[in-house]
Scaffold this motif. Sequence first.
Motif, PDB file in Angstrom:
ATOM      1  N   HIS A 101       0.740  -1.152   0.047  1.00 55.40           N
ATOM      2  CA  HIS A 101      -0.030   0.103   0.153  1.00 55.40           C
ATOM      3  C   HIS A 101       0.914   1.251   0.052  1.00 55.40           C
ATOM      4  O   HIS A 101       0.574   2.114  -0.581  1.00 55.40           O
ATOM      5  N   GLY A 102       2.061   1.212   0.770  1.00 60.01           N
ATOM      6  CA  GLY A 102       2.923   2.473   0.742  1.00 60.01           C
ATOM      7  C   GLY A 102       3.571   2.705  -0.533  1.00 60.01           C
ATOM      8  O   GLY A 102       3.679   3.733  -0.946  1.00 60.01           O
ATOM      9  N   LEU A 103       3.849   1.384  -1.349  1.00 55.71           N
ATOM     10  CA  LEU A 103       4.401   1.465  -2.650  1.00 55.71           C
ATOM     11  C   LEU A 103       3.585   2.188  -3.694  1.00 55.71           C
ATOM     12  O   LEU A 103       4.001   2.826  -4.455  1.00 55.71           O
ATOM     13  N   ARG A 104       2.336   1.753  -3.381  1.00 54.97           N
ATOM     14  CA  ARG A 104       1.463   2.377  -4.247  1.00 54.97           C
ATOM     15  C   ARG A 104       1.159   3.795  -4.215  1.00 54.97           C
ATOM     16  O   ARG A 104       1.148   4.737  -5.058  1.00 54.97           O
ATOM     17  N   GLU A 105       1.147   4.409  -2.860  1.00 53.28           N
ATOM     18  CA  GLU A 105       1.126   6.133  -2.609  1.00 53.28           C
ATOM     19  C   GLU A 105       2.345   6.390  -3.353  1.00 53.28           C
ATOM     20  O   GLU A 105       2.159   7.700  -3.678  1.00 53.28           O
ATOM     21  N   LEU A 106       3.414   5.770  -3.555  1.00 52.83           N
ATOM     22  CA  LEU A 106       4.779   6.284  -3.946  1.00 52.83           C
ATOM     23  C   LEU A 106       4.636   6.359  -5.372  1.00 52.83           C
ATOM     24  O   LEU A 106       5.534   6.997  -6.196  1.00 52.83           O
ATOM     25  N   GLY A 107       3.413   5.898  -5.883  1.00 54.25           N
ATOM     26  CA  GLY A 107       3.059   6.021  -7.518  1.00 54.25           C
ATOM     27  C   GLY A 107       3.633   4.549  -8.159  1.00 54.25           C
ATOM     28  O   GLY A 107       3.582   4.355  -9.561  1.00 54.25           O
ATOM     29  N   VAL A 108       3.996   3.371  -7.676  1.00 54.83           N
ATOM     30  CA  VAL A 108       4.334   2.145  -8.150  1.00 54.83           C
ATOM     31  C   VAL A 108       2.833   1.328  -8.742  1.00 54.83           C
ATOM     32  O   VAL A 108       1.842   1.209  -7.930  1.00 54.83           O
ATOM     33  N   ASN A 109       2.932   1.043  -9.912  1.00 51.26           N
ATOM     34  CA  ASN A 109       1.581   0.668 -10.329  1.00 51.26           C
ATOM     35  C   ASN A 109       1.896  -0.700 -11.148  1.00 51.26           C
ATOM     36  O   ASN A 109       2.951  -1.097 -11.108  1.00 51.26           O
ATOM     37  N   LYS A 110       0.912  -1.379 -11.645  1.00 53.28           N
ATOM     38  CA  LYS A 110       0.927  -2.477 -12.308  1.00 53.28           C
ATOM     39  C   LYS A 110       1.823  -2.513 -13.593  1.00 53.28           C
ATOM     40  O   LYS A 110       1.759  -1.492 -14.383  1.00 53.28           O
ATOM     41  N   GLY A 111       2.923  -3.361 -13.480  1.00 53.01           N
ATOM     42  CA  GLY A 111       3.734  -3.469 -14.904  1.00 53.01           C
ATOM     43  C   GLY A 111       5.352  -2.579 -14.460  1.00 53.01           C
ATOM     44  O   GLY A 111       6.060  -2.637 -15.180  1.00 53.01           O
ATOM     45  N   ASP A 112       5.088  -1.563 -13.395  1.00 51.83           N
ATOM     46  CA  ASP A 112       6.100  -0.811 -13.194  1.00 51.83           C
ATOM     47  C   ASP A 112       7.306  -1.766 -12.369  1.00 51.83           C
ATOM     48  O   ASP A 112       7.075  -2.771 -12.127  1.00 51.83           O
ATOM     49  N   ARG A 113       8.625  -1.305 -12.738  1.00 50.84           N
ATOM     50  CA  ARG A 113       9.709  -2.087 -12.265  1.00 50.84           C
ATOM     51  C   ARG A 113      10.423  -1.129 -10.905  1.00 50.84           C
ATOM     52  O   ARG A 113      10.314  -0.101 -10.825  1.00 50.84           O
ATOM     53  N   VAL A 114      10.330  -2.159  -9.977  1.00 47.94           N
ATOM     54  CA  VAL A 114      11.084  -1.568  -8.626  1.00 47.94           C
ATOM     55  C   VAL A 114      12.295  -2.417  -8.483  1.00 47.94           C
ATOM     56  O   VAL A 114      12.388  -3.626  -8.425  1.00 47.94           O
ATOM     57  N   ILE A 115      13.519  -1.429  -8.395  1.00 50.77           N
ATOM     58  CA  ILE A 115      14.942  -2.197  -8.136  1.00 50.77           C
ATOM     59  C   ILE A 115      15.274  -2.381  -6.642  1.00 50.77           C
ATOM     60  O   ILE A 115      15.021  -1.351  -5.965  1.00 50.77           O
ATOM     61  N   ALA A 116      15.729  -3.376  -6.602  1.00 51.09           N
ATOM     62  CA  ALA A 116      16.279  -3.590  -4.971  1.00 51.09           C
ATOM     63  C   ALA A 116      17.639  -4.059  -5.023  1.00 51.09           C
ATOM     64  O   ALA A 116      18.198  -4.870  -5.831  1.00 51.09           O
ATOM     65  N   ILE A 117      18.317  -3.203  -4.116  1.00 49.97           N
ATOM     66  CA  ILE A 117      19.784  -3.844  -3.967  1.00 49.97           C
ATOM     67  C   ILE A 117      20.032  -4.140  -2.393  1.00 49.97           C
ATOM     68  O   ILE A 117      20.289  -2.900  -1.688  1.00 49.97           O
ATOM     69  N   LEU A 118      19.554  -5.179  -2.176  1.00 51.22           N
ATOM     70  CA  LEU A 118      19.461  -5.487  -0.615  1.00 51.22           C
ATOM     71  C   LEU A 118      20.154  -6.830  -0.402  1.00 51.22           C
ATOM     72  O   LEU A 118      20.185  -7.595  -1.073  1.00 51.22           O
ATOM     73  N   ASP A 119      20.506  -6.721   0.948  1.00 49.60           N
ATOM     74  CA  ASP A 119      21.329  -7.904   1.552  1.00 49.60           C
ATOM     75  C   ASP A 119      20.032  -9.112   1.743  1.00 49.60           C
ATOM     76  O   ASP A 119      18.925  -8.911   1.551  1.00 49.60           O
ATOM     77  N   ASN A 120      20.677 -10.248   2.577  1.00 52.22           N
ATOM     78  CA  ASN A 120      19.729 -11.172   2.828  1.00 52.22           C
ATOM     79  C   ASN A 120      19.022 -10.896   3.959  1.00 52.22           C
ATOM     80  O   ASN A 120      19.431 -11.239   5.244  1.00 52.22           O
ATOM     81  N   THR A 121      18.157 -10.037   4.171  1.00 48.04           N
ATOM     82  CA  THR A 121      17.193  -9.656   5.319  1.00 48.04           C
ATOM     83  C   THR A 121      15.942  -9.982   5.027  1.00 48.04           C
ATOM     84  O   THR A 121      15.460 -10.223   3.740  1.00 48.04           O
ATOM     85  N   ILE A 122      14.835  -9.715   5.732  1.00 49.16           N
ATOM     86  CA  ILE A 122      13.613  -9.743   5.838  1.00 49.16           C
ATOM     87  C   ILE A 122      13.058  -8.773   4.690  1.00 49.16           C
ATOM     88  O   ILE A 122      12.056  -9.009   3.879  1.00 49.16           O
ATOM     89  N   ASN A 123      13.754  -7.582   4.525  1.00 45.79           N
ATOM     90  CA  ASN A 123      13.365  -6.471   3.718  1.00 45.79           C
ATOM     91  C   ASN A 123      13.386  -6.970   2.193  1.00 45.79           C
ATOM     92  O   ASN A 123      12.647  -6.565   1.277  1.00 45.79           O
ATOM     93  N   PHE A 124      14.157  -7.921   1.832  1.00 47.12           N
ATOM     94  CA  PHE A 124      14.466  -8.514   0.437  1.00 47.12           C
ATOM     95  C   PHE A 124      13.029  -9.172   0.282  1.00 47.12           C
ATOM     96  O   PHE A 124      12.229  -8.807  -0.948  1.00 47.12           O
ATOM     97  N   VAL A 125      12.555 -10.028   1.136  1.00 44.59           N
ATOM     98  CA  VAL A 125      11.157 -10.899   0.792  1.00 44.59           C
ATOM     99  C   VAL A 125      10.174 -10.046   0.862  1.00 44.59           C
ATOM    100  O   VAL A 125       9.263 -10.181   0.001  1.00 44.59           O
ATOM    101  N   LEU A 126      10.151  -9.077   1.914  1.00 46.00           N
ATOM    102  CA  LEU A 126       8.704  -8.303   2.013  1.00 46.00           C
ATOM    103  C   LEU A 126       8.985  -7.388   0.780  1.00 46.00           C
ATOM    104  O   LEU A 126       7.817  -6.907   0.009  1.00 46.00           O
ATOM    105  N   THR A 127       9.802  -6.728   0.340  1.00 46.23           N
ATOM    106  CA  THR A 127       9.951  -6.028  -1.259  1.00 46.23           C
ATOM    107  C   THR A 127       9.341  -6.783  -2.163  1.00 46.23           C
ATOM    108  O   THR A 127       8.734  -6.334  -3.003  1.00 46.23           O
TER     109      THR A 127
END
Length: 547
Positions: A52-78
Amino acid sequence: MERVTWSHEGQKTLLDFLSDAVEFSPNKVFLDFTGDKFTYANVERDSNRLAHGLRELGVNKGDRVIAILDNTINFVLTWFAVNKLGAIFVPMNTQLKGEFLRHQIHDTAGAVIIAENHYCDNIFAIEHALSDIHSLVTPKRQEPGSTAFRLHTIDSLKLEDSSPPDIDVTPRDISLIIYTSGTTGPSKGCVLPHNSVCNGGKTNAWMALQEPDDILWTPCPLFHIAAGVGSLIGTLSIRGTMSIYPRFTPNGFWEEIERSKATHIQMLSIMLTIIPQMPETEAEKRCHGQVKVLFGTPLPDALVETWRSRYKIKLVASPAYGCSECFPITCIPVDQPGPDGSSGKCAPGMDVRIVDDNGDECPVGVAGEIWLRPLRPDVMFKGYWSRAEATLEALDEMWFRTGDIGKFDENGYFYFIDRKKDCLRYGGENISSFELENAFMDHEAIAEIVVHAVKSEAAEDEIKVTIVLKEGANITEEELCRWSIDRVPAFAVPRYIEFREFIERTGSGRAQKFKLREQGVTPNTWDRKLSDIQIKRIRPNVKTTAN
């Protein structure tokens, strides 16, 4: 070959897997990060809030979200949050920097980056070339400095609403773009639909004999397909438990295996060779018989026997061959090993052939290029992101040409022979010789360069650069190596450098890399390991188990 019905029946999304697990096992531990544990219900709730927070940031269907994340829970949640919006998750190797990083971020045409704070300097260094990016999200508050990005924290994007976003996501929608090393060009993004990710995960769990009560432990990076798709989604598919370590370190290894109660271990070849060199510990002895299955990349028979006899692990195997475009291609359950050196048989739903340079199928026992095509829809990649020409080139008459060399025996067992492409592999990473050559050509002293592999005493390649200097240039091999450390990923810093008067080329001007590989380490080759240069990767914080 048995005829397989072409049908979309039974296809799944990652979100189907997660919702099923929440329905049947909400309070079961799904993920264990060195003692920080998260149930299936935890992951569902927090990924919904983040979506829901990412959608308010403007992320919609088909958009790409780039992740540069370590092996943490944030990787999976993202990953799950992005997919819940029908958007596409793009995990990137955390060691990328400079042109390597700029190319991949620019290529996605994404607008949001989610990154660990300690990788932000690499992003800020190329910010001027990232016109599409408007937001940078980090676990901790990032000081703005001179950046024009809008800055957010991951927790600030987790809204109160924990209901699933009302967005239709189908098995044919794209879940993931994984970048694979370029060889004659820049790295390309493999476009993977949900069903291919689910299929790869389910097959991996089947190969590894994972059951719901098992605990799979790995230190392998989640941005790689083996750990991200194979182990993580495989564990999700059976509603099991996965213990994820921040990064591999031999110190405290058995203490961590004991703490996690791991029954299955997945590691890469270099990791598998280091542990048996360590002295025996009390924790190691207490773990005898605890681990049922150890799997990863191919190992020499002697090393397999060491793991079996010293650590009392019954099943030690390398049960599959695959790539980012299709995982796996061949496989077999770890309790049904084939002949030594084989990687199983054709994976379910795959048609795999060995083809010569004329495009004709090779006889049994004869090596050739590995070609494949699916027998079911949506079980492999859809093509390369924004690269129609490269996709058509790879899909010759709708066969995917892997660029690898292999063979089948008379019983249908597959054997990987070598890479046909000029791709190198070191430290578990695929390295594009093309991109590495481009990075070195930025040095004003270099006239010509060829990046190639040389044989290693370990299971993978060592990187060598053969260079012709410009007339009058005055630089040493060590100085050039030190220059490269700030410009290429740590895993791509070459071990060997050799200066030559000229580089042999073909009539069409191509460097004869096969000759350079054959010549290997010559008397004139400089070796970084004989210098005092130390290569330091940016490491996540590791919470080790107390002895």
